[in-house]
Structures are given as C-alpha cells and as structure tokens.
Enzyme design. Structure first.
Site, mmCIF file in Angstrom:
data_model
loop_
_atom_site.group_PDB
_atom_site.id
_atom_site.type_symbol
_atom_site.label_atom_id
_atom_site.label_comp_id
_atom_site.label_asym_id
_atom_site.label_seq_id
_atom_site.Cartn_x
_atom_site.Cartn_y
_atom_site.Cartn_z
ATOM 1 N N PRO A 232 0.857 -1.205 0.000
ATOM 2 C CA PRO A 232 0.000 0.000 0.000
ATOM 3 C C PRO A 232 0.883 1.242 0.000
ATOM 4 O O PRO A 232 1.596 1.509 0.966
ATOM 5 C CB PRO A 232 -0.800 -0.132 1.297
ATOM 6 C CG PRO A 232 0.013 -1.025 2.175
ATOM 7 C CD PRO A 232 0.768 -1.949 1.273
ATOM 8 N N ASP A 407 6.087 2.271 1.626
ATOM 9 C CA ASP A 407 5.263 1.089 1.873
ATOM 10 C C ASP A 407 4.623 1.264 3.246
ATOM 11 O O ASP A 407 5.300 1.184 4.276
ATOM 12 C CB ASP A 407 6.142 -0.167 1.839
ATOM 13 C CG ASP A 407 5.342 -1.459 2.023
ATOM 14 O OD1 ASP A 407 4.165 -1.392 2.432
ATOM 15 O OD2 ASP A 407 5.920 -2.539 1.764
ATOM 16 N N HIS A 408 3.294 1.498 3.254
ATOM 17 C CA HIS A 408 2.620 1.847 4.497
ATOM 18 C C HIS A 408 2.548 0.670 5.479
ATOM 19 O O HIS A 408 2.224 0.852 6.651
ATOM 20 C CB HIS A 408 1.202 2.362 4.202
ATOM 21 C CG HIS A 408 0.769 3.478 5.116
ATOM 22 N ND1 HIS A 408 1.359 3.720 6.339
ATOM 23 C CD2 HIS A 408 -0.205 4.411 4.993
ATOM 24 C CE1 HIS A 408 0.770 4.753 6.921
ATOM 25 N NE2 HIS A 408 -0.177 5.189 6.138
ATOM 26 N N ARG A 409 2.851 -0.545 5.008
ATOM 27 C CA ARG A 409 2.908 -1.676 5.928
ATOM 28 C C ARG A 409 4.100 -1.552 6.868
ATOM 29 O O ARG A 409 4.077 -2.072 7.989
ATOM 30 C CB ARG A 409 3.022 -2.995 5.149
ATOM 31 C CG ARG A 409 1.861 -3.316 4.236
ATOM 32 C CD ARG A 409 2.173 -4.529 3.373
ATOM 33 N NE ARG A 409 3.360 -4.340 2.550
ATOM 34 C CZ ARG A 409 3.885 -5.287 1.762
ATOM 35 N NH1 ARG A 409 3.315 -6.491 1.698
ATOM 36 N NH2 ARG A 409 4.961 -5.039 1.043
#
Length: 435
Positions: A232, A407-409
């Site tokens: 994401p 990468d929002h993870r």
C-alpha cells in the site's frame, strides 16, 4: 561418465536466460575456471565458467537461443579417459526450449511437486569444500564462508554464481520468498490475450507491429505489478530550494576539474537521501511478513534508463561517501549498466531508491516502490519559482519538488514526513553533508 553442463542461475531471481555466445566448440578441452559462454540475464550479460575438466563432447543449445530455462542441459562434457566423439554421437538429452502452447490448447496438468532444495557443498575426504578456483577467489574478496554456500555445480560443487547469489541473498533476505511465489503464480496462470474486439480493431484499422517482450521487460512488469498489488503506497511531497546546493556544486566542480571528476546534482541528492535514511532509520526497512528488517547502512539504488528498460545500480554507504566518490561510482556503474556488464550484487540488495526525471523536464511524479524496499524518492525538475526568503521577503529561487513513496505496511506517515524533512534540510544546507 559424461557430465551434463546445465544452464546456471546467475542471480537469485533468474529463471531463464539467453545463451548469447559460446566461447568454446565441440572438441575443445576446458579446465575448471575457464570461461565457456556468455549468458544474458534480464539485466546483464555474464560469463559462465567451467567447473570440471574435460572435453566438450556435444553442444545441445545453439548460441543465440532465448528463453533457456535454468537447469536445462546445454552441453555435455566428456570426462577423463572418455571418447569425446562417442559423446558427440550420442542422442541429445534435451532440446532447446519450445514456445509454450496457447492457453486454449493447453491441457490441464497436475500440480508439480516442489523442487528439491539445492544440495549442500560437497566436502572432500580432507574436509575441504568443493569449489571452483574462481568461486574461491570471489568468496575471499566478498568475505563469504564457503561452508555455508550451497553448490549448484556437478556433485554440489560451488561456482561463482553460487557465491554471488549467497551474497545477494544476505543483502535482501526478504526477497526470495515473494519472488518464488510470484514466479509460481506466473507459471500456473493462463496466458492472457487481447479482447476479441480489441484484436479486431488492431487487425482491421490500426497499423501496428507486435514485439516479443524482452527478459528485462518481463521482470520489470512482474516486479512493479507485485509492488502495486502488495505494498500500500503512501505519497509525501515537499518543495526544496536548490540555490545553495547549486552554488556548492559549482565550487566543488571547480576544485575537481583537474581530476576529471564532475559532480552532478543527482550525485548530491543521492548523498542527501543516504544521510536522511541514517537520521530516520524507520524508513530504511523492508516489510517481511511477520518481521521488519532494519538496515544499519544506507545503500541507495539509483534508477538508470538503459535500452529496453530500467536498472538500479547501487551506491553502497551513500551517507558515508564524498560527493566526488559518489560521482565516480555512478559514472562507472552507469557506463557498465548500459553495456550490460553489472554483476547481480551491483544492482540487487539496495535499501532504498531514488529516481530523477528532472533532467527530462518532469516537474513532479510518484514513483513505484522497488521491492523489497519500502522507500523511493522521486525527483522533479528545478525551476525558478516565487519563494519566501529567510528574512520574510518574497524573492525568486530555484525550486524542485521531491515526492517520497513509502510502503505503508512498514513506514508510518509521520516517519515518512520526518524523512522528507531531513532530506530537504540536507539539500537546502548542503555544507552539513561535508562538515
């Protein structure tokens, strides 16, 4: 007993390659470490060395053959005391890869068994690990323990590609599983064709040509699709005043002129990103399922456009190198990248990336994250804009827009914002990078 010479895996992600050129012919005698062929991977042309001594009995895959799967027998070597002519007269054990049948014609096949793991390196009776001379030299140079490397050569013998593969795997441990999963998905998925109406439109109305995808383009398509589907993305942009950096660059290049070194704006931005990653280590990470890999050093992958695609050579320890050293590194890496002569360890394993399209006049863009990394900085063109000066007056400055993709993870928005602020601070006060 004849020895099968198989298509090697010259990088951790290589699944197939092109046998570009044979450097030996049937009847030639080869020794361990001799260069036998040139093989094109998706990113580079690499040399393939012999691991055993003997005579080339039969060449089974002609030079120029594309799409040769890793593990395919490409030639047969007659061992000590064997008649090479008898080996040459024997029926071929394999054929060059054939085109896959269309999805509509292919019959469903049962699920294939998982491949057996590579055999560990074979030790001699004296306890020594079996490895080619070149593999031993590379291992010594890279500091790789041969006892921990699995060999892909005959009888588990270690070759140069095994050593380089081990080094790449250590640099990016999270990459192996996703790449294998993606490859398995790709292998099982049916071929996707154009919609009938689209095909009819092209065939009947629009002049066109159809080109087969190169190995590089296939890998780019797979990796970037994987990135957008799995990671994401969050995008953060800042405007950056370049005036002080441009002035310092002019002074540095005046001093380096006699040495024949010229520092580019991008070289300085690479160092600025490296410094920012060290200051904000929360962005210098890789998401790995139930784990988060945190890197202690900033190795910046720099996007370089080459014929047929894109490659990302790595400036190792970008925060610790001088501007002049980064300039030298990038000149060398860029030249060899365009010639297809980079080793896998020189373009695989960076911790974050930078992509500069400013020289093409692009003012702002959002880049796709380069997996398994979690951060990429997109650099736009610098142009004259109204700017509020430190004393509060309105003036004109050379300003560029930088956009970070995260990468929002793995990276929170606040940490991404801290990285963008640190990057801007280094660019706007460039003397802090040489103090």
């Amino acid at each position: 007993m004849p020895i099968d010479i198989k298509m090697p895996a010259l990088s951790p992600t290589m699944e197939e390659g092109k046998l570009a050129k044979w450097l030996v012919k049937e009847g030639d005698t080869v020794s361990s470490g001799d260069i036998m062929a040139e093989i094109e991977t998706d990113k580079a042309t690499m040399e393939f060395e012999a691991v055993d001594e003997g005579v080339i009995g039969k060449i089974l895959v002609a030079e120029g053959t594309d799409g040769v799967k890793v593990g395919t027998v490409i030639a047969v070597l007659a061992g000590e005391g064997e008649d090479a002519s008898a080996v040459a007269a024997a029926p071929a054990k394999t054929e060059a890869p054939k085109a896959a049948p269309k999805a509509a014609e292919a019959a469903p096949a049962p699920a294939a068994a998982a491949p057996a793991p590579a055999a560990p390196a074979t030790a001699s009776k004296e306890g020594r690990v079996a490895a080619s001379p070149l593999a031993k030299r590379v291992a010594a140079d890279k500091g790789v323990d041969l006892a921990s490397v699995k060999g892909s050569g005959p009888n588990g013998r270690i070759v140069r590609a095994d050593v380089e593969g081990a080094k790449a795997a250590l640099a990016k441990p999270a990459a192996a599983a996703p790449a294998s999963a993606a490859a398995a998905t790709e292998a099982k998925a049916p071929a996707v064709d154009m919609a009938p109406e689209t095909r009819a439109l092209l065939d009947d109305r629009v002049p066109h040509s159809v080109e087969k995808l190169s190995g590089m383009r296939k890998v780019i398509a797979k990796r970037l699709t994987q990135s957008k589907q799995e990671a994401p993305h969050i995008y953060l942009s800042v405007d950056v005043n370049l005036d002080k950096l441009l002035a310092l660059r002019g002074e540095i290049n005046s001093m380096l002129e006699k040495q024949g070194v010229k520092v580019s704006v991008n070289d300085m931005l690479v160092k600025a990103l490296g410094r920012a990653l060290v200051d904000v280590p929360e962005c210098n990470v890789t998401f790995a399922g139930n784990e988060l890999i945190k890197y202690a050093r900033a190795d910046v992958s720099v996007a370089v456009s080459i014929p047929g695609g894109l490659i990302t050579p790595i400036v190792t320890d970008a925060s610790g190198k001088s501007f002049s050293q980064i300039a030298r590194d990038m000149k060398d890496l860029g030249t060899r990248a365009r010639e297809g002569k980079l080793a896998p360890t020189e373009y695989q394993g960076g911790t974050a990336s930078i992509s500069n399209m400013g020289m093409m006049g692009i003012k702002q863009f959002s880049a796709v994250i380069n997996p398994p990394q979690s951060t990429i900085m997109a650099i736009g063109a610098g142009d004259k804009r109204p700017w509020v000066m430190p004393d509060g007056t309105l003036g004109v400055a050379t300003v560029m827009t930088a956009t970070g993709s995260f990468d929002h993870r793995a990276v929170d928005g606040a940490d991404g914002a801290r990285l963008m602020a640190a990057f801007r601070e280094y660019v706007e006060t460039p003397l802090s990078m040489v103090a």
